[in-house]
Design an enzyme around this catalytic site. Structure first.
Site, PDB file in Angstrom:
ATOM      1  N   SER A  39       0.835  -1.190   0.000  1.00  0.00           N
ATOM      2  CA  SER A  39       0.000   0.000   0.000  1.00  0.00           C
ATOM      3  C   SER A  39       0.874   1.246   0.000  1.00  0.00           C
ATOM      4  CB  SER A  39      -0.877   0.011   1.255  1.00  0.00           C
ATOM      5  OG  SER A  39      -1.551   1.236   1.394  1.00  0.00           O
ATOM      6  N   TYR A  53      -2.262  -1.091  10.109  1.00  0.00           N
ATOM      7  CA  TYR A  53      -2.246  -1.206   8.658  1.00  0.00           C
ATOM      8  C   TYR A  53      -0.917  -0.718   8.102  1.00  0.00           C
ATOM      9  CZ  TYR A  53      -3.774  -0.887   3.806  1.00  0.00           C
ATOM     10  OH  TYR A  53      -3.887  -1.038   2.450  1.00  0.00           O
TER      11      TYR A  53
END
Length: 137
Positions: A39, A53
């Site tokens: 990401s 995350y």
């Protein structure tokens, strides 16, 4: 704390488990390409994602780079692709759901697919370092 562990289990340990499953066969065949999708948040901190995350995606980048260095002698290469926001259905589950106009300006699933295809189409002698891809806006 259990939410943190869950995110790490899915994002990092899930990828590790998949790699552990296919790696013996790749080693036996002396070839293979592993592509992990991390990401943008693995490279650049953002308020949207949270610490679990971001940490798991940053760790995935390090895991993939290490795998690339360690397994090149076995003919195996690894690449990590870190996209910015991709207009997928999961974005519609956010508390602050993006508008349709914003989703149209984000990366699309096909953009990510083309990036993956690019890595796969490279000759086996080419290792592709991390790719960070973001929408132009």
């Amino acid at each position: 704390m259990s939410d943190f562990r869950h995110v790490v289990d899915v994002n990092l340990n899930g990828a590790f488990n998949c790699i552990s499953t296919v790696l013996p066969g790749m080693r036996a065949n002396r070839r293979g390409t592993i592509i992990n999708v991390s990401s943008w948040a693995g490279f650049y901190l953002t308020r949207l994602t949270g610490p679990a995350y971001s940490a798991s995606k940053r760790a995935m980048i390090a895991m993939t780079e290490s795998l690339n260095m360690e397994e090149c002698r076995n003919g195996i290469r690894a690449c990590v692709i870190s996209p910015g926001e991709v207009a997928t259905e999961i974005l519609k589950t956010r508390a602050a759901r993006p508008s349709e106009e914003d989703m149209e300006r984000m990366l699309q699933a096909d953009d990510l697919a083309r990036s993956i295809k690019f890595v796969c189409d490279m000759p086996p002698t080419a290792a592709i370092d991390p790719i960070v891809i973001a929408p132009t806006w």
